[in-house]
Every structure is written in structure tokens, then in C-alpha cells.
Design a protein around this motif. Sequence first.
Motif, mmCIF file in Angstrom:
data_model
loop_
_atom_site.group_PDB
_atom_site.id
_atom_site.type_symbol
_atom_site.label_atom_id
_atom_site.label_comp_id
_atom_site.label_asym_id
_atom_site.label_seq_id
_atom_site.Cartn_x
_atom_site.Cartn_y
_atom_site.Cartn_z
ATOM 1 N N VAL A 186 0.831 -1.207 0.000
ATOM 2 C CA VAL A 186 0.000 0.000 0.000
ATOM 3 C C VAL A 186 0.868 1.261 0.000
ATOM 4 N N ILE A 187 1.898 1.278 0.845
ATOM 5 C CA ILE A 187 2.767 2.450 0.920
ATOM 6 C C ILE A 187 3.512 2.656 -0.402
ATOM 7 N N ALA A 188 3.986 1.562 -1.006
ATOM 8 C CA ALA A 188 4.695 1.676 -2.280
ATOM 9 C C ALA A 188 3.788 2.226 -3.372
ATOM 10 N N TRP A 189 2.527 1.793 -3.366
ATOM 11 C CA TRP A 189 1.584 2.278 -4.381
ATOM 12 C C TRP A 189 1.254 3.754 -4.171
ATOM 13 N N VAL A 190 0.994 4.136 -2.922
ATOM 14 C CA VAL A 190 0.660 5.524 -2.621
ATOM 15 C C VAL A 190 1.870 6.432 -2.844
ATOM 16 N N GLY A 191 3.066 5.893 -2.584
ATOM 17 C CA GLY A 191 4.269 6.711 -2.657
ATOM 18 C C GLY A 191 4.920 6.772 -4.021
ATOM 19 N N GLN A 192 4.236 6.313 -5.059
ATOM 20 C CA GLN A 192 4.821 6.337 -6.401
ATOM 21 C C GLN A 192 5.219 7.739 -6.873
ATOM 22 N N PRO A 193 4.430 8.791 -6.582
ATOM 23 C CA PRO A 193 4.818 10.123 -7.075
ATOM 24 C C PRO A 193 6.024 10.736 -6.371
ATOM 25 N N LEU A 194 6.472 10.156 -5.266
ATOM 26 C CA LEU A 194 7.577 10.750 -4.515
ATOM 27 C C LEU A 194 8.877 10.701 -5.321
ATOM 28 N N PRO A 195 9.721 11.712 -5.220
ATOM 29 C CA PRO A 195 10.987 11.725 -5.967
ATOM 30 C C PRO A 195 11.993 10.747 -5.379
ATOM 31 N N LEU A 196 12.998 10.404 -6.185
ATOM 32 C CA LEU A 196 14.109 9.538 -5.761
ATOM 33 C C LEU A 196 13.630 8.196 -5.230
ATOM 34 N N ARG A 197 12.438 7.810 -5.649
ATOM 35 C CA ARG A 197 11.853 6.540 -5.200
ATOM 36 C C ARG A 197 11.794 6.434 -3.683
ATOM 37 N N LEU A 198 11.481 7.543 -3.053
ATOM 38 C CA LEU A 198 11.329 7.540 -1.601
ATOM 39 C C LEU A 198 10.171 6.652 -1.173
ATOM 40 N N GLY A 199 9.206 6.452 -2.066
ATOM 41 C CA GLY A 199 8.089 5.566 -1.738
ATOM 42 C C GLY A 199 8.553 4.153 -1.458
ATOM 43 N N LEU A 200 9.594 3.700 -2.176
ATOM 44 C CA LEU A 200 10.142 2.360 -1.942
ATOM 45 C C LEU A 200 10.776 2.257 -0.565
ATOM 46 N N ALA A 201 11.559 3.288 -0.195
ATOM 47 C CA ALA A 201 12.177 3.278 1.125
ATOM 48 C C ALA A 201 11.119 3.321 2.222
ATOM 49 N N ALA A 202 10.087 4.153 2.028
ATOM 50 C CA ALA A 202 9.009 4.233 3.011
ATOM 51 C C ALA A 202 8.264 2.911 3.114
ATOM 52 N N ALA A 203 8.093 2.228 1.981
ATOM 53 C CA ALA A 203 7.398 0.941 1.984
ATOM 54 C C ALA A 203 8.172 -0.104 2.776
ATOM 55 N N VAL A 204 9.496 -0.104 2.638
ATOM 56 C CA VAL A 204 10.325 -1.064 3.382
ATOM 57 C C VAL A 204 10.217 -0.813 4.882
ATOM 58 N N VAL A 205 10.373 0.452 5.281
ATOM 59 C CA VAL A 205 10.300 0.785 6.704
ATOM 60 C C VAL A 205 8.912 0.477 7.257
#
Length: 248
Positions: free
Chosen positions: A208-227
Motif C-alpha cells: 500500500v505504501i509503495a503504491w501511494v508513494g509512487q509520485p515521490l521523488p528519488l523513489r522515496l516511496g520504496l524506502a518508506a514501503a520497506v520501513v
Amino acid sequence: MSESRFASWHLDASKKQSIRAGLVDVLPALVATATWGFVTGIALIKSGLTDSMATLMTLMVYAGSAQLTSLPLLESSAPLWLIFAAGTVVNIRFIIFAAALQPFFRHLSWCKRLFLGYLTTDFSFVLFMSRYGDSRTRGTSDQLWYLLAVIIPGWITWNLSSLLGIYLGSLVPASWSLEFAAILALMAIVIPLVKTRPMVMCLLVAGVIAWVGQPLPLRLGLAAAVVGGVTAGVLTERRMSVQASMTR
């Protein structure tokens, strides 16, 4: 080489069993690794890198997500610091992986731990923790040989498939949706590993976090999804432990 050091590398029955177990566990993951490596190799060439530059990158940067993240920045002539920052953000999850693996390998020298860290991937971390995560005895030679049996074939498979993508990718028809095939291969490996409630919560929250965080720069959504995924898994496991202690 001293006799004691030589003896530590002697493959007794227990170590051989650990190696066989690692090879059996990693074999299905190699299919996804090869597919993803091949796609990444093609992407390196399509981004404008020469064959030699792409080869050097895939051999030195053993991180598919970091490679794919850096390509658009390289094409746009972004500053070097920004490229390194983007790669760091994408791979920040390995800090969590390293912290979880530290109790198992802290007795090794710094160089050996650096070697293991370089070769450790998402798949190898998941496979290792699935087998030894709940083990009370940590730092055994069996655990080391199991990890080696998982990470070394993964490194070889990734680089061979990536090199094939670099030098033979032009022969693949553009109509073949290899990116989608790679995603399906990854899902086929990951989903069977989800067997407990904490792992289910970890996967759901991270997705869910990775999907919501797709627009974030530098792929921060991926880092947020892991955490977020790791946090959800830990909290779920603690809640289950509390509930189990209350029912006793």
C-alpha cells in the motif's frame, strides 16, 4: 594457512547439508533473478550506455533497483551527487537487512562481513530469515554455509543474465513485455513465502505504501514501503506474543 584455519573450511556432513538446503531453496528464486537481470541489461543499453559501460556497471553495482533508478538521471545529465543519493535511498532497506543479520555474523572479520553484505539480496535475506530467523543459536558455520549457497548462485545468475541482456537484448522483439514477466516471476517467488500473519501484514502495508508513494521523488516511496512493512511485521509479531502470553 594454519591448520586450524584450513579445518574451518573443511566440508563435513553438516556443512554439506546446509549447502544443499541453500541451493534447493534458492533455485526457484534464480528464475526471477535471471529474468530481472536480463531486463535490466536491456534497460542499460536502451538508456544510451555503451556495451563496455553497461558491463562495468552491472559488475560493480550489484543492485538492479539502484541501476534502474540511476538511468533516467544519467540520461538527463543529473549531478553525480543526486545519482548517488537516489541509489542510497533505494537501497536504504539493506540497513535493516544488515541489522537483522548482524547477530548471525558479527563474529566474522570486517572484510568477510563486507563480502557477505555485498552479495546479500532481498531474496537471500528472506530465505535466510525464513530458515534461521527464530533460531536461538546464532553464528554457526551451518548458517554461514547456507547463506553462501544462496548468495553466490544469485550473484552469478544476475551477472550472466544481465550480460546477456546487454549483448543480446537487441535481438528480443519489442512486443515482448519482459518487464511484466519479471514482475510475475518475482511474485511467484515471494507469495509462497508469506505463511504467517506478520509476513502478511508486512506485505500488505509495504504494498500500500509503495503504491501511494509512487509520485515521490528519488523513489522515496520504496524506502518508506520497506520501513513501513518491517514496522508492521514487528508490531504484529509483538501483538501476537502478548496475546499468546495472556491466554496462558
